[in-house]
Scaffold this active site. Structure first.
Site, mmCIF file in Angstrom:
data_model
loop_
_atom_site.group_PDB
_atom_site.id
_atom_site.type_symbol
_atom_site.label_atom_id
_atom_site.label_comp_id
_atom_site.label_asym_id
_atom_site.label_seq_id
_atom_site.Cartn_x
_atom_site.Cartn_y
_atom_site.Cartn_z
ATOM 1 N N SER A 284 8.292 68.696 23.633
ATOM 2 C CA SER A 284 7.728 67.869 24.693
ATOM 3 C C SER A 284 6.219 67.847 24.591
ATOM 4 C CB SER A 284 8.135 68.428 26.056
ATOM 5 O OG SER A 284 7.431 69.635 26.254
ATOM 6 N N LYS A 285 5.646 66.866 25.287
ATOM 7 C CA LYS A 285 4.196 66.656 25.265
ATOM 8 C C LYS A 285 3.419 67.891 25.690
ATOM 9 C CE LYS A 285 3.367 61.817 26.017
ATOM 10 N NZ LYS A 285 3.976 60.977 26.964
ATOM 11 N N ARG A 286 4.008 68.624 26.620
ATOM 12 C CA ARG A 286 3.275 69.766 27.168
ATOM 13 C C ARG A 286 2.904 70.793 26.104
ATOM 14 N NH1 ARG A 286 6.618 72.360 30.152
ATOM 15 N NH2 ARG A 286 8.280 70.842 29.809
ATOM 16 N N LYS A 287 3.679 70.797 25.003
ATOM 17 C CA LYS A 287 3.433 71.815 23.974
ATOM 18 C C LYS A 287 2.680 71.235 22.773
ATOM 19 C CE LYS A 287 5.757 75.306 25.809
ATOM 20 N NZ LYS A 287 7.160 75.458 25.986
ATOM 21 N N GLY A 288 1.951 70.161 22.977
ATOM 22 C CA GLY A 288 1.179 69.591 21.864
ATOM 23 C C GLY A 288 1.583 68.161 21.586
#
Ligand code: GLU
Length: 510
Positions: A284-288
Site C-alpha cells: 500500500s501507499k503508506r509503505k512507500g
C-alpha cells in the site's frame, strides 16, 4: 494447441443472434489463438500490481504468438479520470508493454472502451431478464441500507434479499411510471450448487451459490457493472486466458454463472498472487511508492522495473534473476506462477536498477538522465562533455535521479564552500605542502589525463612524504569540494587543467 489452451466449443443450441458482435467473434478468432487482455479501470495512476498483470498477459501472448489486448474498463463514471487513462497508456509505452489491440491502436474487436459498448450490455441484460436469470430491482439506497443494518444486527451476511424478484408486472409498471430507475440484478438460483473455478495457478477452487449475492449487473445510469461487462467483453473479444489479480477470484463464480446462462465458453483463469510489503502486509501507499509513475520519477529504468516485476510471483525454475524482455517471453509459463504473496523488496529493485544502469553506454545514460536536470542551467551543456561526466559518474548511480547531484562538481569554476572541519583538513601543513607540489607539476603543460594526474600524485608523495589518506582526502576535498564521489583521476581529467589549478590555488590561499 498450447498448454492450458482450450477449444472453443459452441454450446448445443447456441445461436449467434441476437448477439451480433459474438457472430463476428467466431469468424475472426482462430480456435487455438491465445488472446489475453489487460483491463484497467482508469481511476488513478497505474499501480505496480497493475503493471505486473499487464506484463504477465503480455508475456503469455508473446510466448504463444498470441494477441495482447488493452481494454479500458471505464463504466464506473463516478471514479473515471480522463488523465489517468492518458497516463496509463504512457506508462505502458514507457515500460515497453505495448498492446496489439486497444484504444488508439485499433483492432477488429473494438470499441476498446467499455463506455462505447453500452448497447451491447443493455442487450445482454435484457436477454438475461427474458431468460429469467436477472430481474429489475427498484430498491432505493435507503432501503438497501436498512436491509444491511437489519442483517448485521441479526448476525447474518449482508446481501440483497431478493425482494424485487417478486414484483408483479403491474408493480413494475407503477414504479417505472413514477420515474424510479431500476438496476438489473442477477438471480442467483436458490438451490445450492457448487461452482468450481478451474484456476491455472490455484487448481480447482470451489464456491457455493449460497455464498453469492444477487449482483447488480446494470446500474440505473444505464452503465453495466464490472461483472456484466467483463463477461460480455471477454467473450466478444475472444479472450482465451484471463490473468488477473487474486482479488477477483471470489467474483469468478458469478462470472461463470453468466457464461453458462449466456451459452458462452469461459476463458481459462489464472489469478495472480498478491503483492506484499516487506512486513508481508498488502502493498500500500503508506509503505512507500506503489505507482509506476513514482518509480519512473525516482529514476528507475523501465527495463529494470519490468525485470523486477516479472519475478513478483513468477520464477524461471532456477536462480536466474536478470532477464531481457525476450528472455522473459521465452521462459514465461503460467505453471511457474506461485500461489503465495510476492514480497516487493525495494533493495532488490535498487540492485537491479544499478545493474541496468551500468550496462548503458554514456550516450544512453545521458539521454536517460536528461529529464532529471531539465530546466536547470546544466540542460544546455555540451553533449560530449555530459557523456564524459556520465562515464565517470555511472558506477556511483543507483537511480537516474542520483545523477544531477554530481553535476555541480564539473561545472562550477570554484565549487561550494567547505564545512569548517573539512576546511581545516585542506589547510594543514602537509596538505599545503602537497598542493604546492602538485600545482607546480600540473602547471607544466603537456598532456592532461587521468594517468598524468596519477603520475604527478606519485611524484608529490615521493617529494613531500605526504601519503595515503593524508594525501588523498585533502586533495579530493580541494579539487571536488566533497569527501566522496566518482574516481578522482577521471574527475580531474574531465575538469581540465584550468579548473583544477584554480581550485588548488584557492586551497592554498589563507
Ligand atoms: N477493471 C478490473 C481492474 O481494474 C479488471 C479485472 C479483470 O481483469 O477482470 O482490476
Amino acid at each position: 494447441m498450447v498448454p492450458g489452451d482450450q477449444e472453443i466449443i459452441l454450446p448445443e443450441g447456441f445461436r449467434c443472434s441476437p448477439f451480433t458482435p459474438f457472430k463476428s467473434f467466431f469468424s475472426k478468432v482462430k480456435m487455438s489463438q491465445v488472446r489475453v487482455r489487460f483491463a484497467p479501470s482508469p481511476t488513478g495512476e497505474l499501480h505496480v500490481g497493475g503493471l505486473r498483470t499487464a506484463l504477465f498477459n503480455f508475456l503469455y501472448a508473446k510466448k504463444h504468438g498470441g494477441t495482447f489486448i488493452l481494454r479500458i474498463e471505464d463504466t464506473d463514471r463516478s471514479r473515471y479520470v480522463h488523465e489517468a487513462e492518458i497516463r496509463l497508456l504512457e506508462m505502458l509505452q514507457w515500460s515497453g508493454i505495448v498492446p496489439d489491440e486497444g484504444p488508439g491502436i485499433g483492432g477488429d474487436f473494438g470499441p476498446y472502451h467499455q463506455s462505447e459498448r453500452l448497447e451491447l450490455y443493455q442487450e445482454v441484460a435484457e436477454k438475461l431478464i427474458e431468460m429469467g436469470h436477472a430481474y429489475p430491482c427498484f430498491c432505493s439506497t435507503e432501503t438497501l441500507d436498512e436491509m444491511r443494518k437489519l442483517q448485521t444486527a441479526k448476525g447474518l451476511p449482508t446481501r440483497y434479499d431478493g425482494r424485487c424478484q417478486n414484483l408483479s408486472d403491474s408493480d413494475r409498471e407503477t414504479l417505472l411510471g413514477r420515474g424510479v430507475k431500476p438496476v438489473v440484478r442477477m438471480k442467483i438460483p436458490i438451490k445450492d450448487e457448487r461452482i468450481v473455478v478451474r484456476d491455472l495457478v490455484r487448481g480447482n477452487v470451489a464456491f457455493n451459490t449460497t455464498q453469492l449475492d444477487d449482483q447488480v449487473l446494470m446500474k440505473s445510469d444505464g452503465f453495466p457493472t464490472y461483472h456484466l461487462a467483463v463477461v460480455v467483453d471477454d467473450n466478444a473479444m475472444g479472450i482465451t486466458h484471463v490473468l488477473r489479480a487474486e482479488e477477483w477470484l471470489p467474483s469468478t463464480p458469478k462470472h461463470l454463472l453468466l457464461y453458462r446462462w449466456l451459452g458462452f465458453t469461459p476463458p481459462q483463469y489464472a489469478h495472480l498472487p498478491l503483492l506484499l510489503n516487506e512486513d508481508r502486509s498488502k502493498m500500500s501507499k503508506r509503505k512507500g511508492d506503489v505507482t509506476v509513475e513514482a518509480f519512473k520519477a525516482k529514476g528507475y529504468l523501465p527495463q529494470a522495473l519490468v525485470n523486477f516485476i516479472a519475478l513478483l510471483g513468477w520464477n524461471a525454475g532456477d536462480d536466474q534473476e536478470l532477464f531481457t524482455l525476450q528472455e522473459l517471453i521465452d521462459q514465461f509459463s503460467i505453471e511457474r506462477i506461485g500461489k503465495t504473496g510476492a514480497v516487493f523488496n525495494r533493495e532488490k529493485l535498487d540492485w537491479m536498477n544499478q545493474i541496468y544502469l551500468q550496462a548503458l553506454s554514456p550516450e544512453e545514460l545521458v539521454q536517460a538522465v536528461s529529464p532529471f536536470f531539465s530546466g536547470t542551467p546544466f540542460e544546455k551543456s555540451d553533449k560530449r562533455f555530459l557523456c564524459q561526466i556520465a562515464a565517470v559518474v555511472q558506477p556511483a548511480l543507483t537511480t537516474l535521479a542520483d545523477f544531477p547531484k554530481h553535476l555541480p562538481l564539473f561545472f562550477k569554476e570554484v565549487a561550494a564552500p567547505l564545512e569548517p572541519e573539512e576546511e581545516a583538513k585542506i589547510k594543514t601543513v602537509e596538505s599545503r605542502k602537497a598542493f604546492a607540489a602538485l600545482q607546480q607539476k600540473l602547471s607544466g603543460g603537456g598532456e592532461w589525463n587521468a594517468e598524468k594526474f596519477m603520475a604527478c600524485m606519485k611524484e608529490v608523495q615521493k617529494e613531500t612524504g605526504v601519503k595515503g589518506k593524508l594525501l588523498w582526502e585533502p586533495t579530493r576535498l580541494a579539487l571536488t569540494r566533497d569527501t566522496q564521489g566518482p574516481e578522482l583521476p577521471m574527475v580531474v581529467e574531465i575538469l581540465g587543467r584550468e579548473k583544477i589549478l584554480a581550485r588548488l590555488k584557492l586551497a592554498l590561499t589563507d
